[in-house]
Design a protein around this motif. Structure first.
Motif, PDB file in Angstrom:
ATOM      1  N   MET A 105       0.825  -1.204   0.000  1.00  0.00           N
ATOM      2  CA  MET A 105       0.000   0.000   0.000  1.00  0.00           C
ATOM      3  C   MET A 105       0.863   1.259   0.000  1.00  0.00           C
ATOM      4  O   MET A 105       0.530   2.236  -0.680  1.00  0.00           O
ATOM      5  CB  MET A 105      -0.944  -0.001   1.205  1.00  0.00           C
ATOM      6  CG  MET A 105      -2.060  -1.021   1.093  1.00  0.00           C
ATOM      7  SD  MET A 105      -3.154  -0.748  -0.323  1.00  0.00           S
ATOM      8  CE  MET A 105      -3.936   0.771   0.157  1.00  0.00           C
ATOM      9  N   LYS A 106       1.960   1.238   0.709  1.00  0.00           N
ATOM     10  CA  LYS A 106       2.844   2.403   0.742  1.00  0.00           C
ATOM     11  C   LYS A 106       3.375   2.695  -0.668  1.00  0.00           C
ATOM     12  O   LYS A 106       3.346   3.846  -1.122  1.00  0.00           O
ATOM     13  CB  LYS A 106       4.006   2.154   1.706  1.00  0.00           C
ATOM     14  CG  LYS A 106       4.916   3.335   1.869  1.00  0.00           C
ATOM     15  CD  LYS A 106       6.019   3.057   2.884  1.00  0.00           C
ATOM     16  CE  LYS A 106       6.978   4.220   2.958  1.00  0.00           C
ATOM     17  NZ  LYS A 106       8.082   3.959   3.872  1.00  0.00           N
ATOM     18  N   SER A 107       3.845   1.676  -1.363  1.00  0.00           N
ATOM     19  CA  SER A 107       4.367   1.856  -2.718  1.00  0.00           C
ATOM     20  C   SER A 107       3.277   2.314  -3.677  1.00  0.00           C
ATOM     21  O   SER A 107       3.475   3.241  -4.467  1.00  0.00           O
ATOM     22  CB  SER A 107       4.978   0.554  -3.244  1.00  0.00           C
ATOM     23  OG  SER A 107       6.134   0.225  -2.533  1.00  0.00           O
ATOM     24  N   LEU A 108       2.137   1.660  -3.606  1.00  0.00           N
ATOM     25  CA  LEU A 108       1.053   1.970  -4.536  1.00  0.00           C
ATOM     26  C   LEU A 108       0.491   3.368  -4.308  1.00  0.00           C
ATOM     27  O   LEU A 108       0.205   4.095  -5.265  1.00  0.00           O
ATOM     28  CB  LEU A 108      -0.043   0.918  -4.433  1.00  0.00           C
ATOM     29  CG  LEU A 108       0.377  -0.494  -4.843  1.00  0.00           C
ATOM     30  CD1 LEU A 108      -0.710  -1.507  -4.491  1.00  0.00           C
ATOM     31  CD2 LEU A 108       0.738  -0.558  -6.316  1.00  0.00           C
ATOM     32  N   LEU A 109       0.363   3.769  -3.050  1.00  0.00           N
ATOM     33  CA  LEU A 109      -0.150   5.109  -2.766  1.00  0.00           C
ATOM     34  C   LEU A 109       0.843   6.191  -3.187  1.00  0.00           C
ATOM     35  O   LEU A 109       0.435   7.275  -3.620  1.00  0.00           O
ATOM     36  CB  LEU A 109      -0.521   5.240  -1.290  1.00  0.00           C
ATOM     37  CG  LEU A 109      -1.722   4.392  -0.862  1.00  0.00           C
ATOM     38  CD1 LEU A 109      -1.969   4.515   0.636  1.00  0.00           C
ATOM     39  CD2 LEU A 109      -2.973   4.770  -1.632  1.00  0.00           C
TER      40      LEU A 109
END
Length: 82
Positions: free
Chosen positions: A70-74
């Motif tokens: 989620m950190k990468s995608l956000l």
């Protein structure tokens, strides 16, 4: 006993929200892919960074590391303006 019921309910809801986010990775990837199909105006550096973040997010998701995913995608979505 009555005081412990709201606390227990809060804990259950917190746990459920974490599971909901963990399974949202595919939706985030779909959003990124949809935006990339529109050929957004990105610098070559930003385009490369988005591609790497998207790939990292998918790899983390497949490895069960949903927080990292989620950190990468956000971060990729932020660069894309979505």
């Amino acid at each position: 006993m009555r005081k412990s019921i709201p606390i227990l309910a809060a804990l259950v809801l917190c746990g459920a929200s974490g599971l909901a986010l963990a399974h949202n990775c595919p939706n985030e990837m779909k959003d990124i892919d949809a935006k990339l199909k529109t050929k957004p105006a990105l610098s070559s550096d930003d385009a490369a960074k988005v591609a790497k973040l998207r790939a990292d997010g998918e790899a983390y998701h497949k490895a069960g590391k949903h927080d990292e995913s989620m950190k990468s995608l956000l971060e990729a979505k932020k660069i894309l303006g979505i």
